[in-house]
Design a protein around this motif. Structure first.
Motif, short mmCIF file in Angstrom:
data_model
loop_
_atom_site.label_atom_id
_atom_site.label_comp_id
_atom_site.label_asym_id
_atom_site.label_seq_id
_atom_site.Cartn_x
_atom_site.Cartn_y
_atom_site.Cartn_z
N TYR A 106 -67.00 -8.48 -4.09
CA TYR A 106 -67.84 -9.18 -3.12
C TYR A 106 -67.17 -10.45 -2.58
N ALA A 107 -67.51 -10.80 -1.37
CA ALA A 107 -67.01 -12.03 -0.77
C ALA A 107 -67.59 -13.24 -1.51
N GLY A 108 -66.88 -14.36 -1.42
CA GLY A 108 -67.28 -15.56 -2.13
C GLY A 108 -68.33 -16.39 -1.42
N ASP A 109 -68.61 -16.09 -0.16
CA ASP A 109 -69.61 -16.85 0.58
C ASP A 109 -70.80 -15.94 0.86
N GLY A 110 -71.96 -16.34 0.41
CA GLY A 110 -73.15 -15.52 0.62
C GLY A 110 -73.74 -15.05 -0.70
N SER A 116 -76.92 -5.03 0.07
CA SER A 116 -76.63 -6.09 1.03
C SER A 116 -75.33 -6.75 0.61
N ALA A 117 -74.23 -6.27 1.17
CA ALA A 117 -72.92 -6.67 0.65
C ALA A 117 -71.92 -6.95 1.75
N VAL A 118 -71.10 -7.95 1.52
CA VAL A 118 -69.88 -8.18 2.28
C VAL A 118 -68.76 -8.19 1.26
N TYR A 119 -67.73 -7.38 1.51
CA TYR A 119 -66.65 -7.25 0.53
C TYR A 119 -65.54 -8.26 0.78
N ALA A 120 -64.91 -8.68 -0.31
CA ALA A 120 -63.84 -9.67 -0.23
C ALA A 120 -62.62 -9.08 0.46
N ASN A 121 -62.02 -9.88 1.32
CA ASN A 121 -60.81 -9.46 2.04
C ASN A 121 -59.59 -10.08 1.38
N ASP A 122 -59.42 -9.79 0.08
CA ASP A 122 -58.27 -10.31 -0.64
C ASP A 122 -57.78 -9.24 -1.61
N PHE A 123 -56.79 -9.57 -2.42
CA PHE A 123 -56.19 -8.56 -3.29
C PHE A 123 -57.21 -7.96 -4.25
#
Length: 288
Positions: A106-110, A116-123
């Protein structure tokens, strides 16, 4: 009941193995050399298995060189593919496959849950997404497939507490930076209970967040651990200390966090015993 399990000697795997042994289940651990076998030979390890659990994966708690990032990937995704291939070869397939993922997807903001998810755009985000994709291929084989997205596991014998407690006992515990980073976690006992809940409830499948319903912050964790250990927590650990130890890419991950809650497990009737970080740590250190 026969269980085939990868990562049986790890932190979570060793706890699970003890729980299976209490029930006198037949356990077949998959070791590293097993994954070098041919597909046909490897598939023989699974004969008669009711449940297959995939926990194997190299630790993220070290410096991420390019070669080590390849090991992090291979130890999770390539092994998942190998397990799915073994089940494909089998005439009588296991009833259930439980694979692993992590809150770092999961992304770190939110604030997020499974729906209800936004996935992290990192490694780490990409690593977890590819791990899940590989494991979910088992669904096409007609195998009931479950993926647990772990919060940070709180328990004795490994994980974050094994790293934190020695410093805290010396009175050197403190927050990372301002301590406002969200911290999604799960008590090891609730984690074990969730595995058996999934095994017993044959109608459940898909992705489940496995973390307590009340995330805390790095500050909240620090203060609760200090109180449980009766130690002060005055120190602040600057990010550059993490950069020196782990490198800049990993340090960004370790200095951050995700605010994630479980939706599907509670909907399915599972109740977390340890809902607050204070309850979890007080329980763990009352056992000492």
């Amino acid at each position: 009941m026969k269980v085939v399990i990868s990562g049986a000697s790890g932190f979570v795997g060793s706890h699970l193995t003890k729980e299976f042994e209490k029930r006198e289940w037949n356990i077949t651990p998959l070791i590293r050399s097993d994954f070098k076998l041919s597909d046909s030979e490897f598939s023989k390890k699974f004969i008669g298995a009711d449940v297959v659990i995939h926990l194997a994966g190299a630790t993220i708690n070290r410096r991420w060189s390019e070669s080590y990032k390849k090991e992090l990937y291979s130890s999770r995704i390539d092994t998942a593919k190998k397990i799915v291939k073994a089940m494909e070869i089998m005439e009588k397939k296991p009833k259930l496959f439980i694979s692993t993922s992590a809150v770092g997807i999961y992304a770190g903001d939110g604030q997020y849950n499974e729906e209800s998810a936004v996935y992290a755009n990192d490694f780490l985000g990409s690593l977890a997404q590819d791990w899940e994709k590989a494991a979910l291929e088992a669904k096409s084989l007609g195998v009931r497939t479950v993926i647990f997205r772990f919060g940070i596991v709180m328990g004795h014998g490994g994980g974050v507490l094994q790293q934190m407690v020695p410093m805290f006992k010396l009175g050197l515990g403190g927050t990372i930076g301002n301590g406002k980073q969200p911290f999604s976690w799960v008590h090891i006992d609730d984690q074990m209970r969730a595995y058996f809940y999934i095994i017993e409830h044959e109608d459940l499948e898909g992705i489940f967040n496995l973390m307590a319903p009340t995330p805390t912050t790095n500050y909240g964790l620090t203060k609760a651990l200090g109180k449980a250990l009766h130690r002060p927590t005055f120190f602040v650990i600057p990010k550059f200390i993490l950069q020196l130890r782990f490198g800049s890419e990993a340090a960004e991950v370790f200095a951050g966090g995700q605010y994630v809650t479980p939706l599907r497990l509670p909907k399915a009737g599972f109740e977390f015993k340890f809902k607050t970080i204070e309850d979890a740590l007080n329980d763990l250190f009352d056992r000492d």
